[in-house]
Scaffold this motif. Structure first.
Motif, mmCIF file in Angstrom:
data_model
loop_
_atom_site.group_PDB
_atom_site.id
_atom_site.type_symbol
_atom_site.label_atom_id
_atom_site.label_comp_id
_atom_site.label_asym_id
_atom_site.label_seq_id
_atom_site.Cartn_x
_atom_site.Cartn_y
_atom_site.Cartn_z
ATOM 1 N N LEU A 234 34.644 13.572 55.200
ATOM 2 C CA LEU A 234 33.016 14.112 54.893
ATOM 3 C C LEU A 234 33.128 15.426 54.474
ATOM 4 C CD1 LEU A 234 31.244 12.277 58.070
ATOM 5 C CD2 LEU A 234 31.376 11.379 55.571
ATOM 6 N N GLY A 235 33.924 16.252 55.232
ATOM 7 C CA GLY A 235 34.016 17.802 54.745
ATOM 8 C C GLY A 235 34.695 17.837 53.340
ATOM 9 N N ARG A 236 35.501 17.083 52.936
ATOM 10 C CA ARG A 236 36.219 17.071 51.503
ATOM 11 C C ARG A 236 35.025 16.582 50.418
ATOM 12 N NH1 ARG A 236 39.035 19.299 54.611
ATOM 13 N NH2 ARG A 236 41.082 19.475 54.496
ATOM 14 N N ARG A 237 34.176 15.466 50.996
ATOM 15 C CA ARG A 237 33.027 14.957 49.967
ATOM 16 C C ARG A 237 32.220 16.238 49.647
ATOM 17 N NH1 ARG A 237 30.910 9.073 51.569
ATOM 18 N NH2 ARG A 237 32.333 8.079 50.382
ATOM 19 N N GLU A 238 31.853 17.137 50.638
ATOM 20 C CA GLU A 238 30.911 18.111 50.632
ATOM 21 C C GLU A 238 31.484 19.150 49.594
ATOM 22 O OE1 GLU A 238 28.273 21.182 50.697
ATOM 23 O OE2 GLU A 238 27.732 19.147 51.115
ATOM 24 N N ALA A 239 33.028 19.386 49.712
ATOM 25 C CA ALA A 239 33.663 20.479 48.969
ATOM 26 C C ALA A 239 33.499 20.104 47.615
ATOM 27 C CB ALA A 239 34.771 20.801 49.477
ATOM 28 N N VAL A 240 33.720 18.864 47.210
ATOM 29 C CA VAL A 240 33.816 18.210 45.899
ATOM 30 C C VAL A 240 32.315 18.290 45.342
ATOM 31 C CG1 VAL A 240 34.035 16.130 44.640
ATOM 32 C CG2 VAL A 240 35.713 16.929 46.312
ATOM 33 N N SER A 241 31.283 18.013 46.078
ATOM 34 C CA SER A 241 30.016 18.132 45.693
ATOM 35 C C SER A 241 29.510 19.529 45.431
ATOM 36 C CB SER A 241 29.197 17.488 46.497
ATOM 37 O OG SER A 241 29.247 16.010 46.616
ATOM 38 N N SER A 242 29.736 20.344 46.198
ATOM 39 C CA SER A 242 29.160 21.762 46.151
ATOM 40 C C SER A 242 30.178 22.499 44.936
ATOM 41 C CB SER A 242 29.521 22.535 47.568
ATOM 42 O OG SER A 242 28.912 21.882 48.614
ATOM 43 N N SER A 243 31.336 22.308 44.949
ATOM 44 C CA SER A 243 31.973 23.022 43.794
ATOM 45 C C SER A 243 31.662 22.404 42.598
ATOM 46 C CB SER A 243 33.705 22.661 43.849
ATOM 47 O OG SER A 243 34.231 23.190 45.393
ATOM 48 N N ALA A 244 31.477 21.177 42.318
ATOM 49 C CA ALA A 244 30.879 20.694 41.137
ATOM 50 C C ALA A 244 29.574 21.350 40.623
ATOM 51 C CB ALA A 244 30.403 19.075 41.165
ATOM 52 N N LEU A 245 28.738 21.728 41.546
ATOM 53 C CA LEU A 245 27.475 22.459 41.252
ATOM 54 C C LEU A 245 27.763 23.768 40.558
ATOM 55 C CD1 LEU A 245 25.564 21.803 44.369
ATOM 56 C CD2 LEU A 245 24.976 21.061 42.095
ATOM 57 N N GLU A 246 28.969 24.389 41.051
ATOM 58 C CA GLU A 246 29.563 25.586 40.502
ATOM 59 C C GLU A 246 30.330 25.464 39.437
ATOM 60 O OE1 GLU A 246 31.122 27.593 44.033
ATOM 61 O OE2 GLU A 246 29.093 27.625 45.055
ATOM 62 N N GLY A 247 30.331 24.304 38.828
ATOM 63 C CA GLY A 247 31.298 24.085 37.705
ATOM 64 C C GLY A 247 32.856 23.861 38.033
ATOM 65 N N THR A 248 33.290 23.685 39.153
ATOM 66 C CA THR A 248 34.686 23.434 39.514
ATOM 67 C C THR A 248 34.833 22.088 39.663
ATOM 68 O OG1 THR A 248 34.894 25.677 40.335
ATOM 69 C CG2 THR A 248 36.599 24.208 40.970
ATOM 70 N N HIS A 249 35.500 21.349 39.008
ATOM 71 C CA HIS A 249 35.370 19.804 39.310
ATOM 72 C C HIS A 249 36.513 19.159 39.495
ATOM 73 C CE1 HIS A 249 31.213 19.613 37.332
ATOM 74 N NE2 HIS A 249 31.758 20.586 36.594
ATOM 75 N N ALA B 1 41.612 23.863 39.488
ATOM 76 C CA ALA B 1 40.427 23.496 39.892
ATOM 77 C C ALA B 1 40.380 22.612 41.183
ATOM 78 C CB ALA B 1 39.649 22.516 38.892
ATOM 79 N N VAL B 2 41.275 21.761 41.298
ATOM 80 C CA VAL B 2 41.550 21.024 42.678
ATOM 81 C C VAL B 2 41.960 22.094 43.701
ATOM 82 C CG1 VAL B 2 42.728 18.991 43.751
ATOM 83 C CG2 VAL B 2 42.027 18.941 41.571
ATOM 84 N N ARG B 3 42.800 22.988 43.474
ATOM 85 C CA ARG B 3 43.293 23.657 44.533
ATOM 86 C C ARG B 3 42.048 24.580 44.956
ATOM 87 N NH1 ARG B 3 48.393 24.987 40.994
ATOM 88 N NH2 ARG B 3 49.917 23.765 42.515
ATOM 89 N N GLN B 4 41.004 25.091 44.145
ATOM 90 C CA GLN B 4 40.154 25.932 44.466
ATOM 91 C C GLN B 4 39.137 24.916 45.182
ATOM 92 O OE1 GLN B 4 38.248 27.570 41.167
ATOM 93 N NE2 GLN B 4 36.561 28.561 42.300
ATOM 94 N N VAL B 5 38.852 23.735 44.926
ATOM 95 C CA VAL B 5 38.185 23.002 45.963
ATOM 96 C C VAL B 5 38.629 22.728 47.267
ATOM 97 C CG1 VAL B 5 37.111 20.570 45.949
ATOM 98 C CG2 VAL B 5 36.912 21.769 43.895
ATOM 99 N N ARG B 6 40.191 22.633 47.188
ATOM 100 C CA ARG B 6 40.564 22.288 48.379
ATOM 101 C C ARG B 6 40.454 23.625 49.568
ATOM 102 N NH1 ARG B 6 46.811 23.103 48.051
ATOM 103 N NH2 ARG B 6 46.028 25.300 47.735
#
Length: 152
Positions: free
Chosen positions: A73-88, A107-112
């Motif tokens: 669930l936390g990882r999903r939040e990170a993916v969604s929030s990062s996508a809003l900022e342009g990191t996919h 990008a994946v490292r930044q989301v992690r």
């Protein structure tokens, strides 16, 4: 706006406001219905969501480490929030990078790193009963920066 410019149904609901605003009118909405609201398809979806939450709770009680559920669930939040900022990134990519950093994109490292910062900070925020404003938000950004610097 002039009363004459309003639609007939709206114009019928106008009532003069009390002093000192007696020269103005306000739209008074109709009272809520006496009976219950008909939820239709939304009611079914709400029921399904409640059932799913109950199943997750029951599953979490049987696991030796309920973190397995909350981690996703936390990882999903990170993916969604990062996508809003342009990191996919995708959830699958993020879960793989959590286990093996080899070959991961920036990008994946930044989301992690964002997910790790949330993991570090949210329990503290919940314990203190505070939200993510002001100095707490700055602290979260510092933790994210520190994770970023460690990854380089």
């Amino acid at each position: 706006m002039r009363r004459e410019d309003l639609a007939g149904g709206i114009r019928e609901t106008l009532q003069r406001l009390p002093p000192p605003y007696a020269q103005h009118y306000g739209v008074v909405p109709p009272p809520p219905p006496d009976g219950s609201l008909v939820l239709g398809a939304v009611g079914a979806r709400h029921g399904a969501a409640q059932t799913a939450l109950g199943e997750i709770t029951a599953l979490a009680r049987t696991l030796p480490d309920p973190y397995l559920i909350s981690r996703v669930l936390g990882r999903r939040e990170a993916v969604s929030s990062s996508a809003l900022e342009g990191t996919h990134s995708t959830l699958s990519e993020l879960l793989v990078v959590d286990e093996d950093d080899h070959g991961a994109t920036q990008a994946v490292r930044q989301v992690r790193d964002y997910a790790r910062a949330l993991e570090h900070f949210l329990p503290r925020a919940m314990e203190s009963g505070r939200d993510l404003e002001g100095s707490k938000n700055r602290q979260l950004m510092c933790v994210a920066r520190d994770f970023w610097l460690l990854a380089i």
